[in-house]
Design a protein around this motif. Structure first.
Motif, mmCIF file in Angstrom:
data_model
loop_
_atom_site.group_PDB
_atom_site.id
_atom_site.type_symbol
_atom_site.label_atom_id
_atom_site.label_comp_id
_atom_site.label_asym_id
_atom_site.label_seq_id
_atom_site.Cartn_x
_atom_site.Cartn_y
_atom_site.Cartn_z
ATOM 1 N N MET A 1 8.077 -7.407 -20.240
ATOM 2 C CA MET A 1 8.203 -6.543 -19.080
ATOM 3 C C MET A 1 7.738 -7.336 -17.856
ATOM 4 O O MET A 1 6.755 -8.065 -17.924
ATOM 5 N N PRO A 2 8.408 -7.188 -16.727
ATOM 6 C CA PRO A 2 8.001 -7.904 -15.516
ATOM 7 C C PRO A 2 6.591 -7.527 -15.059
ATOM 8 O O PRO A 2 6.110 -6.424 -15.302
ATOM 9 N N LEU A 3 5.976 -8.487 -14.399
ATOM 10 C CA LEU A 3 4.626 -8.328 -13.876
ATOM 11 C C LEU A 3 4.706 -8.407 -12.351
ATOM 12 O O LEU A 3 5.390 -9.270 -11.805
ATOM 13 N N PHE A 4 4.006 -7.492 -11.682
ATOM 14 C CA PHE A 4 4.037 -7.417 -10.224
ATOM 15 C C PHE A 4 2.630 -7.393 -9.661
ATOM 16 O O PHE A 4 1.710 -6.855 -10.287
ATOM 17 N N MET A 5 2.483 -7.961 -8.466
ATOM 18 C CA MET A 5 1.249 -7.834 -7.685
ATOM 19 C C MET A 5 1.631 -7.063 -6.435
ATOM 20 O O MET A 5 2.525 -7.480 -5.690
ATOM 21 N N ASP A 6 0.990 -5.916 -6.251
ATOM 22 C CA ASP A 6 1.285 -5.178 -5.023
ATOM 23 C C ASP A 6 0.123 -5.318 -4.048
ATOM 24 O O ASP A 6 -1.003 -5.596 -4.435
ATOM 25 N N VAL A 7 0.458 -5.212 -2.774
ATOM 26 C CA VAL A 7 -0.506 -5.414 -1.698
ATOM 27 C C VAL A 7 -0.507 -4.180 -0.811
ATOM 28 O O VAL A 7 0.532 -3.746 -0.330
ATOM 29 N N HIS A 8 -1.703 -3.632 -0.633
ATOM 30 C CA HIS A 8 -1.912 -2.503 0.277
ATOM 31 C C HIS A 8 -2.723 -3.039 1.444
ATOM 32 O O HIS A 8 -3.805 -3.590 1.256
ATOM 33 N N GLU A 9 -2.205 -2.894 2.645
ATOM 34 C CA GLU A 9 -2.890 -3.395 3.830
ATOM 35 C C GLU A 9 -3.243 -2.230 4.752
ATOM 36 O O GLU A 9 -2.779 -1.113 4.566
ATOM 37 N N ASN A 10 -4.062 -2.523 5.740
ATOM 38 C CA ASN A 10 -4.433 -1.523 6.746
ATOM 39 C C ASN A 10 -5.089 -0.290 6.134
ATOM 40 O O ASN A 10 -4.686 0.842 6.394
ATOM 41 N N LEU A 11 -6.084 -0.523 5.296
ATOM 42 C CA LEU A 11 -6.863 0.565 4.701
ATOM 43 C C LEU A 11 -8.316 0.463 5.166
ATOM 44 O O LEU A 11 -9.231 0.323 4.360
ATOM 45 N N ALA A 55 5.645 -3.383 -15.062
ATOM 46 C CA ALA A 55 6.557 -2.276 -14.771
ATOM 47 C C ALA A 55 7.995 -2.733 -14.994
ATOM 48 O O ALA A 55 8.297 -3.917 -14.866
ATOM 49 N N PRO A 56 8.874 -1.786 -15.298
ATOM 50 C CA PRO A 56 10.275 -2.155 -15.450
ATOM 51 C C PRO A 56 10.855 -2.732 -14.155
ATOM 52 O O PRO A 56 11.731 -3.590 -14.191
ATOM 53 N N ASP A 57 10.341 -2.252 -13.012
ATOM 54 C CA ASP A 57 10.782 -2.725 -11.699
ATOM 55 C C ASP A 57 9.750 -2.295 -10.658
ATOM 56 O O ASP A 57 8.875 -1.475 -10.935
ATOM 57 N N ALA A 58 9.858 -2.882 -9.474
ATOM 58 C CA ALA A 58 8.896 -2.588 -8.409
ATOM 59 C C ALA A 58 8.930 -1.116 -8.000
ATOM 60 O O ALA A 58 7.898 -0.521 -7.693
ATOM 61 N N GLU A 59 10.110 -0.534 -8.009
ATOM 62 C CA GLU A 59 10.250 0.872 -7.616
ATOM 63 C C GLU A 59 9.446 1.791 -8.533
ATOM 64 O O GLU A 59 8.795 2.728 -8.074
ATOM 65 N N SER A 60 9.465 1.525 -9.825
ATOM 66 C CA SER A 60 8.703 2.348 -10.773
ATOM 67 C C SER A 60 7.207 2.243 -10.513
ATOM 68 O O SER A 60 6.483 3.244 -10.564
ATOM 69 N N ALA A 61 6.746 1.034 -10.223
ATOM 70 C CA ALA A 61 5.322 0.840 -9.920
ATOM 71 C C ALA A 61 4.933 1.638 -8.679
ATOM 72 O O ALA A 61 3.892 2.296 -8.654
ATOM 73 N N ASN A 62 5.771 1.604 -7.662
ATOM 74 C CA ASN A 62 5.460 2.320 -6.427
ATOM 75 C C ASN A 62 5.543 3.838 -6.607
ATOM 76 O O ASN A 62 4.806 4.581 -5.962
ATOM 77 N N LYS A 63 6.424 4.306 -7.499
ATOM 78 C CA LYS A 63 6.523 5.747 -7.767
ATOM 79 C C LYS A 63 5.214 6.284 -8.327
ATOM 80 O O LYS A 63 4.818 7.412 -8.025
ATOM 81 N N VAL A 64 4.550 5.482 -9.168
ATOM 82 C CA VAL A 64 3.261 5.911 -9.718
ATOM 83 C C VAL A 64 2.261 6.108 -8.576
ATOM 84 O O VAL A 64 1.598 7.142 -8.495
ATOM 85 N N HIS A 65 2.160 5.126 -7.685
ATOM 86 C CA HIS A 65 1.245 5.264 -6.540
ATOM 87 C C HIS A 65 1.600 6.485 -5.694
ATOM 88 O O HIS A 65 0.727 7.238 -5.274
ATOM 89 N N GLN A 66 2.882 6.668 -5.441
ATOM 90 C CA GLN A 66 3.327 7.791 -4.593
ATOM 91 C C GLN A 66 2.907 9.128 -5.194
ATOM 92 O O GLN A 66 2.354 9.978 -4.504
#
Length: 83
Positions: A1-11, A55-66
């Motif tokens: 499964m692909p591995l992603f690093m996400d970045v949250h800025e301005n917190l 995650a299967p894709d970046a969109e799925s990872a972001n859906k969890v956060h959302q």
């Protein structure tokens, strides 16, 4: 499964405790999206958070956060794990 690093800025003002609570919310629902949040890092001084996620894709990872807390990533990078 692909591995992603996400970045949250301005917190500004986000603490390690705040991020731990958000991460717990991610973990509670991640399986619904076939996602596995592996780790996270907090840069309190600069208001940044970094999450490592399988995650299967970046969109799925972001859906969890959302859904979990609404704090979606500003950027998501696919990465390759090294030794």
């Amino acid at each position: 499964m692909p591995l992603f690093m996400d970045v949250h800025e301005n917190l500004p003002g986000a603490t390690a405790a705040d991020v731990a609570g958000a991460h717990a919310k991610d973990l509670a629902i991640q399986e619904q999206y076939g996602v596995s949040y592996r780790s996270y890092w907090v840069d309190e001084a600069n208001g940044k958070v970094f999450c490592l996620v399988e995650a299967p894709d970046a969109e799925s990872a972001n859906k969890v956060h959302q859904e979990a807390h609404g704090l979606v990533a500003d950027r998501i990078h696919e990465v390759v794990e090294g030794s």
